[in-house]
Write a protein that holds these residues in place. Structure first.
Motif, PDB file in Angstrom:
ATOM      1  N   PRO A 198       0.804  -1.223   0.000  1.00 20.92           N
ATOM      2  CA  PRO A 198       0.000   0.000   0.000  1.00 20.92           C
ATOM      3  C   PRO A 198       0.839   1.275   0.000  1.00 20.92           C
ATOM      4  O   PRO A 198       1.920   1.318   0.572  1.00 20.92           O
ATOM      5  N   ASP A 199       0.303   2.287  -0.674  1.00 18.35           N
ATOM      6  CA  ASP A 199       0.919   3.613  -0.694  1.00 18.35           C
ATOM      7  C   ASP A 199       0.050   4.540   0.138  1.00 18.35           C
ATOM      8  O   ASP A 199      -1.178   4.472   0.088  1.00 18.35           O
ATOM      9  N   LEU A 200       0.685   5.422   0.891  1.00 23.82           N
ATOM     10  CA  LEU A 200      -0.010   6.366   1.744  1.00 23.82           C
ATOM     11  C   LEU A 200       0.010   7.744   1.108  1.00 23.82           C
ATOM     12  O   LEU A 200       1.034   8.172   0.577  1.00 23.82           O
ATOM     13  N   TYR A 201      -1.131   8.421   1.160  1.00 22.65           N
ATOM     14  CA  TYR A 201      -1.262   9.792   0.681  1.00 22.65           C
ATOM     15  C   TYR A 201      -1.691  10.650   1.865  1.00 22.65           C
ATOM     16  O   TYR A 201      -2.574  10.266   2.625  1.00 22.65           O
ATOM     17  N   VAL A 202      -1.064  11.806   2.005  1.00 27.35           N
ATOM     18  CA  VAL A 202      -1.414  12.744   3.072  1.00 27.35           C
ATOM     19  C   VAL A 202      -1.791  14.062   2.413  1.00 27.35           C
ATOM     20  O   VAL A 202      -1.032  14.586   1.589  1.00 27.35           O
ATOM     21  N   ASP A 203      -2.958  14.556   2.743  1.00 26.68           N
ATOM     22  CA  ASP A 203      -3.476  15.800   2.148  1.00 26.68           C
ATOM     23  C   ASP A 203      -3.472  15.721   0.625  1.00 26.68           C
ATOM     24  O   ASP A 203      -3.194  16.699  -0.063  1.00 26.68           O
TER      25      ASP A 203
END
Length: 88
Positions: free
Chosen positions: A38-43
């Motif tokens: 999984p890849d995490l995205y913030v804002d």
């Protein structure tokens, strides 16, 4: 002789970036892709340290909040273990 501070014992092994990532997830500012890596995205922006993001998932500190197709973005959530690691 050193003593262990109870506030830091819960987050043993987390670096400052990982703690910031956990705070972003706890604050409802993150999304995660549904995949084995999984890849995490913030804002809305991809996280700069995907290795750490994947470690947070593998260790059970964050998780996707919904099921979706491979590669689709869903809201990321913090687990009880993740909250404990933040000392909340």
């Amino acid at each position: 002789m050193s003593t262990t501070n109870p506030a830091t014992a819960a987050d043993a092994g987390l670096n400052p970036r990982q703690r910031a990532m956990l705070r972003a997830v706890a604050g409802g500012r993150s999304q995660i892709t549904c995949s084995s890596e999984p890849d995490l995205y913030v804002d809305g922006l991809p996280c700069c340290d995907q290795h750490s993001a994947r470690d947070l998932v593998r260790t059970g500190l964050i998780c996707p909040l919904a099921s979706a197709g491979i590669g689709q973005l869903v809201a990321a959530g913090i687990t009880a273990s993740g909250r404990d690691a933040l000392g909340a």
